[in-house]
Design a protein around this motif. Structure first.
Motif, PDB file in Angstrom:
ATOM      1  N   TYR A   4     -13.804  27.142   1.409  1.00  0.00           N
ATOM      2  CA  TYR A   4     -14.644  26.240   0.628  1.00  0.00           C
ATOM      3  C   TYR A   4     -13.822  25.052   0.131  1.00  0.00           C
ATOM      4  CZ  TYR A   4     -18.138  29.939   0.380  1.00  0.00           C
ATOM      5  OH  TYR A   4     -19.073  30.884   0.695  1.00  0.00           O
ATOM      6  N   VAL A   5     -14.460  23.935  -0.021  1.00  0.00           N
ATOM      7  CA  VAL A   5     -13.780  22.773  -0.569  1.00  0.00           C
ATOM      8  C   VAL A   5     -13.450  22.995  -2.034  1.00  0.00           C
ATOM      9  CG1 VAL A   5     -14.883  21.185   1.035  1.00  0.00           C
ATOM     10  CG2 VAL A   5     -15.978  21.668  -1.148  1.00  0.00           C
ATOM     11  N   GLU A   6     -12.521  22.205  -2.552  1.00  0.00           N
ATOM     12  CA  GLU A   6     -12.155  22.312  -3.953  1.00  0.00           C
ATOM     13  C   GLU A   6     -13.307  21.853  -4.838  1.00  0.00           C
ATOM     14  OE1 GLU A   6      -8.744  24.051  -3.024  1.00  0.00           O
ATOM     15  OE2 GLU A   6      -9.440  23.668  -5.074  1.00  0.00           O
ATOM     16  N   ASP A   7     -13.271  22.244  -6.104  1.00  0.00           N
ATOM     17  CA  ASP A   7     -14.372  21.969  -7.021  1.00  0.00           C
ATOM     18  C   ASP A   7     -14.767  20.500  -7.063  1.00  0.00           C
ATOM     19  OD1 ASP A   7     -13.840  24.403  -9.702  1.00  0.00           O
ATOM     20  OD2 ASP A   7     -14.307  24.623  -7.582  1.00  0.00           O
ATOM     21  N   GLN A   8     -13.794  19.604  -7.207  1.00  0.00           N
ATOM     22  CA  GLN A   8     -14.126  18.193  -7.345  1.00  0.00           C
ATOM     23  C   GLN A   8     -14.757  17.649  -6.082  1.00  0.00           C
ATOM     24  OE1 GLN A   8     -14.062  16.311 -10.207  1.00  0.00           O
ATOM     25  NE2 GLN A   8     -15.319  15.054  -8.845  1.00  0.00           N
ATOM     26  N   GLN A   9     -14.254  18.090  -4.931  1.00  0.00           N
ATOM     27  CA  GLN A   9     -14.861  17.675  -3.669  1.00  0.00           C
ATOM     28  C   GLN A   9     -16.313  18.134  -3.604  1.00  0.00           C
ATOM     29  OE1 GLN A   9     -11.503  19.456  -1.319  1.00  0.00           O
ATOM     30  NE2 GLN A   9     -11.902  17.665  -0.042  1.00  0.00           N
ATOM     31  N   TYR A  10     -16.537  19.336  -4.101  1.00  0.00           N
ATOM     32  CA  TYR A  10     -17.895  19.868  -4.064  1.00  0.00           C
ATOM     33  C   TYR A  10     -18.825  19.075  -4.978  1.00  0.00           C
ATOM     34  CZ  TYR A  10     -21.586  23.335  -3.817  1.00  0.00           C
ATOM     35  OH  TYR A  10     -22.776  23.967  -3.597  1.00  0.00           O
ATOM     36  N   GLU A  11     -18.320  18.686  -6.145  1.00  0.00           N
ATOM     37  CA  GLU A  11     -19.099  17.828  -7.029  1.00  0.00           C
ATOM     38  C   GLU A  11     -19.422  16.508  -6.315  1.00  0.00           C
ATOM     39  OE1 GLU A  11     -20.422  18.491  -9.802  1.00  0.00           O
ATOM     40  OE2 GLU A  11     -19.136  19.576 -11.195  1.00  0.00           O
ATOM     41  N   ASP A  12     -18.455  15.975  -5.582  1.00  0.00           N
ATOM     42  CA  ASP A  12     -18.685  14.730  -4.847  1.00  0.00           C
ATOM     43  C   ASP A  12     -19.766  14.898  -3.791  1.00  0.00           C
ATOM     44  OD1 ASP A  12     -15.155  13.749  -4.835  1.00  0.00           O
ATOM     45  OD2 ASP A  12     -16.740  13.500  -6.348  1.00  0.00           O
ATOM     46  N   ARG A  23     -28.162  23.133  -8.796  1.00  0.00           N
ATOM     47  CA  ARG A  23     -28.804  24.165  -9.626  1.00  0.00           C
ATOM     48  C   ARG A  23     -28.379  23.996 -11.079  1.00  0.00           C
ATOM     49  NH1 ARG A  23     -26.820  25.603  -4.948  1.00  0.00           N
ATOM     50  NH2 ARG A  23     -28.245  26.410  -3.354  1.00  0.00           N
ATOM     51  N   LYS A  24     -29.353  23.821 -11.964  1.00  0.00           N
ATOM     52  CA  LYS A  24     -29.055  23.524 -13.359  1.00  0.00           C
ATOM     53  C   LYS A  24     -29.507  24.619 -14.325  1.00  0.00           C
ATOM     54  CE  LYS A  24     -29.320  18.504 -12.679  1.00  0.00           C
ATOM     55  NZ  LYS A  24     -29.999  17.241 -13.076  1.00  0.00           N
ATOM     56  N   LYS A  25     -30.582  25.317 -13.975  1.00  0.00           N
ATOM     57  CA  LYS A  25     -31.160  26.291 -14.906  1.00  0.00           C
ATOM     58  C   LYS A  25     -30.807  27.698 -14.451  1.00  0.00           C
ATOM     59  CE  LYS A  25     -35.396  25.362 -16.250  1.00  0.00           C
ATOM     60  NZ  LYS A  25     -36.852  25.052 -16.140  1.00  0.00           N
ATOM     61  N   TRP A  26     -29.981  28.360 -15.251  1.00  0.00           N
ATOM     62  CA  TRP A  26     -29.467  29.687 -14.912  1.00  0.00           C
ATOM     63  C   TRP A  26     -29.988  30.705 -15.920  1.00  0.00           C
ATOM     64  CZ3 TRP A  26     -25.506  30.450 -11.031  1.00  0.00           C
ATOM     65  CH2 TRP A  26     -25.123  29.272 -10.387  1.00  0.00           C
ATOM     66  N   VAL A  27     -30.353  31.868 -15.431  1.00  0.00           N
ATOM     67  CA  VAL A  27     -30.741  32.974 -16.300  1.00  0.00           C
ATOM     68  C   VAL A  27     -30.001  34.222 -15.827  1.00  0.00           C
ATOM     69  CG1 VAL A  27     -32.825  33.441 -14.933  1.00  0.00           C
ATOM     70  CG2 VAL A  27     -32.642  34.331 -17.270  1.00  0.00           C
ATOM     71  N   VAL A  28     -29.409  34.924 -16.782  1.00  0.00           N
ATOM     72  CA  VAL A  28     -28.653  36.150 -16.513  1.00  0.00           C
ATOM     73  C   VAL A  28     -29.297  37.279 -17.306  1.00  0.00           C
ATOM     74  CG1 VAL A  28     -26.407  37.292 -16.640  1.00  0.00           C
ATOM     75  CG2 VAL A  28     -26.529  34.821 -16.247  1.00  0.00           C
ATOM     76  N   ALA A  29     -29.473  38.427 -16.667  1.00  0.00           N
ATOM     77  CA  ALA A  29     -30.038  39.587 -17.365  1.00  0.00           C
ATOM     78  C   ALA A  29     -29.082  40.766 -17.265  1.00  0.00           C
ATOM     79  CB  ALA A  29     -31.397  39.965 -16.787  1.00  0.00           C
ATOM     80  N   LEU A 132     -20.408  29.526  -7.576  1.00  0.00           N
ATOM     81  CA  LEU A 132     -21.602  30.310  -7.289  1.00  0.00           C
ATOM     82  C   LEU A 132     -22.615  29.494  -6.497  1.00  0.00           C
ATOM     83  CD1 LEU A 132     -21.969  32.004 -10.789  1.00  0.00           C
ATOM     84  CD2 LEU A 132     -21.175  33.101  -8.685  1.00  0.00           C
ATOM     85  N   SER A 133     -22.730  28.202  -6.816  1.00  0.00           N
ATOM     86  CA  SER A 133     -23.642  27.341  -6.072  1.00  0.00           C
ATOM     87  C   SER A 133     -23.205  27.207  -4.618  1.00  0.00           C
ATOM     88  CB  SER A 133     -23.720  25.960  -6.731  1.00  0.00           C
ATOM     89  OG  SER A 133     -24.465  26.013  -7.933  1.00  0.00           O
ATOM     90  N   ARG A 134     -21.900  27.170  -4.377  1.00  0.00           N
ATOM     91  CA  ARG A 134     -21.409  27.150  -3.003  1.00  0.00           C
ATOM     92  C   ARG A 134     -21.937  28.356  -2.234  1.00  0.00           C
ATOM     93  NH1 ARG A 134     -15.156  26.924  -4.578  1.00  0.00           N
ATOM     94  NH2 ARG A 134     -14.936  24.763  -5.247  1.00  0.00           N
TER      95      ARG A 134
END
Length: 257
Positions: A4-12, A23-29, A132-134
């Motif tokens: 996987y690419v590095e975090d900043q590359q992934y943001e780019d 993905r912005k809205k996360w719910v954990v149970a 996790l989004s990756r």
């Protein structure tokens, strides 16, 4: 280099529209009771720096004391913590349908969220929301560390009911202590709804006479269902491209009494 690419590359990649959706809205149970109170503290604390601050954490209370509930409210207020209480019947506990009540709660009130994650109280999250989004970019449903073969951990009647192929029966058995569903992806949401519906079928989740144990041969109930259904619907990456995105913890580092 990592696959996987590095975090900043992934943001780019997001900014350059190479990925269609962030993905912005996360719910954990999770589910807990007095016995697992300290484990649950560590699990929730592990989310603190890894998930967005507006993440909703659902605590399915099936036996906490009032003092324990108050500790979660006052010491773990870095997330939006939501409680609901249900004391399961003997059959619900024996068949491990207890998780299904939390899943139904999410389906009813949080089905518009982007990601739904279940974490057992003895599980610690290791990946952040970008990592996790990756994973979800690659596949819409993930479980936890596969072990042995499906035939060693699942009753044949469950595999037969789900029409699991002989090839898939020889693949690793996927654990359910950590599960993640991409609810923005129709495939992830559809799988979650199908899985939830099947957990209420006692003949699939806990066939009569089946035994849940920690050595083979065994039948792992909701976990067996998840593992078989993931294979049947083609979600194999938990096996073929395993990611250590969560881990079962055995040592408690953070304890509020």
């Amino acid at each position: 280099m990592s696959k996987y690419v590095e975090d900043q590359q992934y943001e780019d990649y997001f900014h350059n529209n190479k990925y269609n959706y962030q993905r912005k809205k996360w719910v954990v149970a999770t589910g807990t009771c007095n016995k697992y109170f300290y484990d649950t503290q560590q699990m929730i604390y592990s989310l603190r720096t890894l998930l967005p601050r507006d993440t909703v954490v659902i605590i399915y209370d099936n036996g906490l004391t009032e003092n324990q509930i108050n500790i979660f409210k006052t010491k773990f207020d870095f997330f939006n913590i939501v409680y609901f209480r249900h004391i399961p019947t003997r059959q619900e506990r024996a068949s491990y349908q207890v998780k299904s009540f939390a899943h139904e709660f999410v389906k009813k009130d949080y089905s518009d969220f982007d990601v739904y994650m279940w974490l057992d109280s003895k599980t610690t999250l290791k990946y952040n929301h970008i990592q996790l989004s990756r994973m979800l970019d690659a596949e819409a449903v993930w479980g936890y560390l596969p072990v042995d073969k499906e035939v060693d951990w699942t009753d044949p009647r469950t595999m037969n009911a789900l029409e699991l192929s002989e090839e898939d029966r020889q693949l690793g058995h996927i654990q359910s202590s950590a599960m993640m569903f991409d609810m923005h992806d129709p495939r992830g949401k559809s799988f979650f709804y199908e899985y939830l519906d099947l957990t209420w079928d006692i003949n699939i989740i806990a066939p009569q006479g089946s035994t849940k144990g920690f050595t083979t041969p065994s039948h792992r109930q909701d976990q067996s269902l998840l593992s078989c259904l993931m294979k049947k619907r083609g979600f194999h990456r938990t096996i073929t491209h395993f990611e250590p995105w969560a881990v079962n913890h055995n040592t408690i580092h953070l304890v509020f009494n």
